[in-house]
Design an enzyme around this catalytic site. Structure first.
Site, mmCIF file in Angstrom:
data_model
loop_
_atom_site.group_PDB
_atom_site.id
_atom_site.type_symbol
_atom_site.label_atom_id
_atom_site.label_comp_id
_atom_site.label_asym_id
_atom_site.label_seq_id
_atom_site.Cartn_x
_atom_site.Cartn_y
_atom_site.Cartn_z
ATOM 1 N N ASP A 163 39.556 8.567 -84.804
ATOM 2 C CA ASP A 163 39.796 7.783 -83.583
ATOM 3 C C ASP A 163 38.682 7.967 -82.560
ATOM 4 O OD1 ASP A 163 42.210 6.593 -84.314
ATOM 5 O OD2 ASP A 163 43.367 8.351 -83.727
ATOM 6 N N ASP A 171 49.037 4.467 -79.846
ATOM 7 C CA ASP A 171 49.603 4.868 -81.136
ATOM 8 C C ASP A 171 51.124 4.791 -81.045
ATOM 9 O OD1 ASP A 171 47.152 5.443 -82.258
ATOM 10 O OD2 ASP A 171 47.174 7.529 -81.628
#
Length: 1048
Positions: A768, A460
């Protein structure tokens, strides 16, 4: 060997099939101590039983939930009357509860939620009535001083766990070694025979020496195992320690899940795991996933009509406040948790592989031991036949045969490398403890190993590559861009825009938020929530706004929380004029919000239609902000009539008016650029996968060194590619922006399946979880990550820092290399000990090393060797080579070269000493004394060969074996203690170890012969060997490692 290991001892790092687990168990043989060898291996029988219990309990819960749903259709029917009688009728207020000041029993309170008993809830006047009975304010929460009092009455929020194993249990396990038991019996018999033939006390020395040595081995082994268990216990406790947001002392704060008590007011949001049983107080769009309890995948809504919340379930959507009604073992989850950890964790691939290596070597050792015993016994019988004494047998003969048998058993002790699989556990425990200190919590043992093979990290951006300390830097409002400076107050905007728009802007900030402005313990105002929303609220406070003013004036009717799929958050508030009018606010990804708008606030503060030219102009503003590495958010509003918003007060999806575009600054973390460069040097590709604007992503990626000459792509474009196009572009992708969690999952799956990559992936959101679950190593963020993400991860990065992820990779490589070092060292000792004893037995009829001496050698190579080599810290050189391949050979050509070379040298030297030592060392005097001195020299030389070979094993390929040696205090301590005890054994414990004190010259000779191993290693490392330990082809252009003199 490698083929045999691959066929029988290969398991996957994550979720290995039960067939593979059973296959390697059935292939294991020649185990000296099953209790110790398999202590860290999953018990499949226990696991199956626990699974059966869990399913049975889930079935009960599922039936209860179905009955509750059916009961809702006839609230006043017989069933509810039954519930009322069954669950509410039998509870009398006990003296303890009454004296504590509460008005409801713990069991009754637990029963109301567990049974979804609406009648009993009504009987107690709903949530407010229960709060009154529990002496708690639903607004202010409990007092911190009241926590201990409530724990005594209603219990602790802890689940029943198995009691810890004491040190003496580890001692008992260590004594279950079959070979040690046989030796113990032999020693006892030897004492009896010795005293009968040689008298007291001389006759008892041999036997007592063996017994003392066995006890030393047992206690050293037990201490090592016990310390490991304590490390795992501490890590396990840390894994379960979750922070919960509660309202206590009239302020919102974080507390440990262990400190949660009945009466606490808990704040729940997307991705949280419900920490205890409780009742819904207030909230919006709360959707609960109860599959962990009931096995049902369909999520259920929770609200005032259905207020029951069960511990262990997860928040799929929405947010709420909850009143805790029962904790710990009074919850359904508590009962279920009692079965969750039964059966143990899956073993790691290295543990399994080394069980295979131990099995192969054990079989060879068993064969040599049997052969040695037959040769010694055969020679003995042959001599008796030649001397015509075959019919004459005495205690001396029995003693000799006993010694032959003890020698054979000792060979098995040394030859079966029981410590190999256990060295993996030791190394992993050490690495996990060190990583914990470095802000990485390893949840699954195998992840530590697998991370050493990672060839790709999908990371990320926000909070991982950046600091996650966000501040609003620029605002575009009323057609103008304003720079926000911390020194200014509300003048920066108030003077340049109309009062109505200014008020509307502040209302959008304070009401369309999932965060909260609270008073800290020091009385100062602070914001609790996500960094992005905190930045907006801090801006609102900077501009002079007050959240209480807007929340009191405008009632929030409905909230749609932010999620990573919609990439926006919306809220509907009622206007105070009583005309059934509502106002909707929307904020989110600037491009998405802009598409939802057909109007915009003009320069003079009026709402005007949004034409194409203005839309293009605003897009340029967004791209301008993004190119400066700012996160961009759009804020919009829409006034609606009550009738037009639908009967359920649905929040509109279009025809909004754009208020502002906000640019939020989130600087790159210090050290990230260096960490990315370290990854690239190590052959690890770093890919940024973010939900941000592509221009923001590219700017940050360039600053970090991630985006070089590769491809930056947006999620929608990636999703629309064909299979063939994906295969072409995936190796080139360095940045993926505006991605959905599904895009991350697709990328990870393709990299693993199509390109055979070992993939590590970071994640923080609930969505996620599939990607974290699919990846070889799932890395969840400890600060920004939801509990659902953490539960699906293998490693939790406690500080959300990319540099920590690189540190995990470094330790992963270190674990793998350290185990290889230990295997190389132990196999060398095994080969030398086997060949030395076997050849000596065949030629001279006796083994040069006694039982006590061999037990000491076994401890050096097993427990102490593992401690020295398996716990070496990583060095920078590990990150200057490509990653280890997914299917690489564990025992490499380099290792075989070193093992064979060192073994040949040691065997030749020791055999020369055995057969020609008296002449070479000029040992004169009585034959018996000369033989004793020679055998002591052989023993001493053998030990020092292992000491120096242990130093050699620190570097399998490089000539300089002393680099960083003095920074590894465990290694130095083991080396020093080995030498110290060797001196004690030789000089002072001769009666027990069958040694004699040596002169300075003979000590120097022993040490020098051992030290020559260092020179032998230099010569060996100049001989090229095939390097199959690393991946040989990689789509990013990295080459395999050089070997031999070139590398040295």
């Amino acid at each position: 060997m490698e083929r045999y290991l691959r066929e029988n001892f290969h398991v996957q790092p994550k979720r290995p099939p039960e067939e593979a687990l059973r296959r390697w168990r059935s292939a294991v043989s020649v185990v000296k101590n099953p209790r110790r060898r398999f202590r860290n291996v999953a018990n499949l029988a226990q696991r199956a039983e626990a699974d059966r219990k869990r399913k049975k309990l889930q079935e009960k819960i599922r039936v209860a939930l179905y009955v509750q749903k059916a009961a809702l259709h006839f609230i006043n029917g017989i069933y509810i009357q039954y519930l009322s009688l069954h669950f509410s009728g039998g509870y009398m207020l006990s003296k303890e509860v009454h004296e504590a000041g509460f008005r409801i029993e713990p069991d009754e309170l637990a029963s109301i939620v567990r049974s979804h008993d609406t009648k009993s809830l009504e009987h107690h006047k709903g949530v407010e009535g229960l709060a009154e009975a529990l002496r708690v304010s639903l607004q202010d929460g409990i007092s911190s001083h009241d926590v201990e009092h409530r724990q005594k009455t209603y219990g602790f929020n802890r689940f029943t766990e198995k009691p810890s194993r004491s040190f003496w249990m580890f001692v008992w396990d260590a004594m279950q070694d079959l070979t040690l038991i046989i030796l113990m019996v032999c020693a006892v018999v030897s004492v009896g025979v010795g005293i009968s033939t040689e008298g007291w006390p001389k006759g008892m020395y041999d036997g007592v020496g063996i017994i003392l040595c066995i006890l030393l081995v047992v206690f050293v082994t037990s201490i090592s195992d016990y310390k490991q268990s304590l490390q795992f216990k501490d890590l396990d406790k840390e894994k379960k320690n979750v922070s919960i947001q509660v309202t206590r002392d009239s302020r919102r704060q974080k507390v440990s899940i262990y400190d949660l008590v009945v009466g606490d007011v808990v704040h729940l949001s997307i991705g949280d795991i419900v920490p205890a049983d409780g009742l819904f107080i207030s909230g919006f769009s709360l959707l609960i996933d109860e599959s962990s309890l009931s096995g049902e995948s369909e999520a259920v809504n929770a609200d005032q009509q259905k207020p029951f919340l069960l511990s262990g379930t997860t928040v799929q959507d929405g947010s709420a406040k909850m009143l805790v009604t029962s904790v710990g073992m009074r919850t359904e989850w508590g009962r279920l948790m009692a079965t969750l950890n039964e059966g143990g964790d899956d073993e790691t691939p290295l543990q399994v592989k080394l069980n295979g290596v131990a099995t192969i070597i054990g079989k060879i050792g068993l064969g040599f031991a049997l052969l040695t015993f037959l040769v010694l016994t055969g020679r003995f019988l042959f001599e008796k036949i030649v001397d015509h004494k075959i019919t004459e047998w005495g205690l001396d003969d029995a003693s000799k045969l006993l010694n032959f048998f003890a020698t054979a058993v000792i060979i098995i002790v040394v030859a079966v490398p029981e410590g190999l699989p256990l060295a993996v556990t030791l190394s992993l425990a050490f690495a996990m403890k060190k990583l914990m200190q470095d802000k990485a919590l390893v949840r699954h043992l195998a992840a530590c190993e697998t991370m050493g093979s990672a060839g790709c990290i999908c990371t990320d951006k926000t909070g991982t590559l950046t600091t996650n300390h966000m501040v609003v830097d620029k605002i575009w409002i009323c057609q103008h861009t304003k720079i926000i400076q911390r020194g200014n107050n509300d003048d920066v905007l108030k003077k340049s825009i109309s009062e109505q728009i200014f008020d509307l802007f502040l209302q959008s900030i304070f009401q369309n938020t999932g965060s909260e402005v609270v008073k800290g313990q020091d009385g100062k105002t602070k914001v609790m929530g996500t960094p992005t929303e905190s930045a907006l609220l801090e801006l609102g406070l900077l501009l002079g706004g007050d959240s209480k003013f807007y929340n009191n004036k405008y009632k929030i009717v409905k909230v749609e929380p932010f999620n990573s799929i919609k990439k926006k958050m919306s809220v509907l508030v009622s206007l105070p004029d009583g005309t059934n009018k509502y106002r909707a606010f929307c904020k989110g990804a600037s491009e998405i919000v802009l598409k939802m708008c057909d109007k915009v606030v003009s320069e003079d503060g009026k709402v005007v239609d949004l034409n194409e030219q203005q839309r293009n102009s605003i897009t340029e503003v967004i791209n301008g902000f993004a190119s400066e590495a700012l996160r961009t958010l759009g804020i919009a509003f829409k006034d609606v009539e009550g009738s037009s918003s639908g009967g359920d007060n649905n929040i509109p999806e279009d025809k909004y008016t754009l208020i502002a575009i906000i640019g939020i600054k989130d600087p790159v973390r210090p050290g990230v650029k260096e960490a990315v460069k370290t990854c690239l040097d190590a052959g690890i590709i770093v890919r940024m996968v973010t939900g941000d604007n592509i221009n923001t992503a590219k700017a940050i990626a360039k600053e970090c060194g991630i985006l070089t000459d590769g491809l930056a792509i947006e999620g929608p474009d990636f999703r629309n590619k064909t299979q063939q196009e994906m295969e072409e572009i995936i190796p080139k992708i360095q940045v993926m922006a505006r991605s959905l969690p599904l895009d991350k999952h697709t990328l990870v799956t393709r990299l693993r399946n199509d390109f055979n990559e070992v993939v590590a992936v970071t994640g923080d959101g609930t969505n996620d979880a599939p990607a974290l679950h699919e990846a070889d190593i799932g890395l969840a963020m400890g600060i920004a990550g939801t509990e659902v993400a953490k539960e699906n991860a293998d490693v939790i990065v406690m500080d959300d820092n990319f540099a920590t992820i690189v540190n995990v990779a470094r330790w992963g490589r270190s674990v793998y290399i350290n185990i290889q070092k230990f295997v190389q060292f132990q196999l060398t000792v095994n080969v030398v000990a086997l060949m030395l004893n076997f050849i000596s037995a065949c030629v001279s009829g006796s083994a040069p090393l006694t039982a006590v001496q061999m037990l000491w050698v076994n401890m050096i190579m097993d427990t102490l060797g593992a401690l020295a080599l398996a716990t070496e810290p990583p060095h920078d050189g590990l990150m200057k080579r490509p990653p280890i391949g997914r299917n690489a050979k564990f025992i490499t050509g380099v290792m075989w070269r070193n093992i064979i070379g060192q073994s040949i040298y040691q065997i030749i030297v020791l055999l020369i000493l055995k057969f020609k030592g008296k002449q070479i060392l000029k040992l004169n005097g009585p034959e018996e004394d000369a033989t004793s001195v020679l055998n002591t020299v052989i023993f001493n030389t053998f030990v020092f060969c292992q000491v120096f070979n242990e130093v050699n094993s620190r570097e399998m390929e490089k000539i300089d074996v002393f680099t960083n040696m003095f920074s590894s205090w465990i290694f130095l301590m083991v080396m020093a203690s080995t030498v110290f005890f060797q001196v004690i054994i030789v000089q002072y414990l001769g009666a027990f170890a069958q040694t004699v004190p040596l002169s300075q010259e003979l000590w120097l000779t022993s040490v020098m012969i051992g030290a020559v191993s260092l020179l032998v290693a230099v010569v060996l490392k100049c001989i090229p060997a095939p390097v199959s330990n690393y991946i040989t082809a990689h789509h990013d252009g990295y080459e395999q490692l050089p070997t031999g003199p070139e590398l040295a």
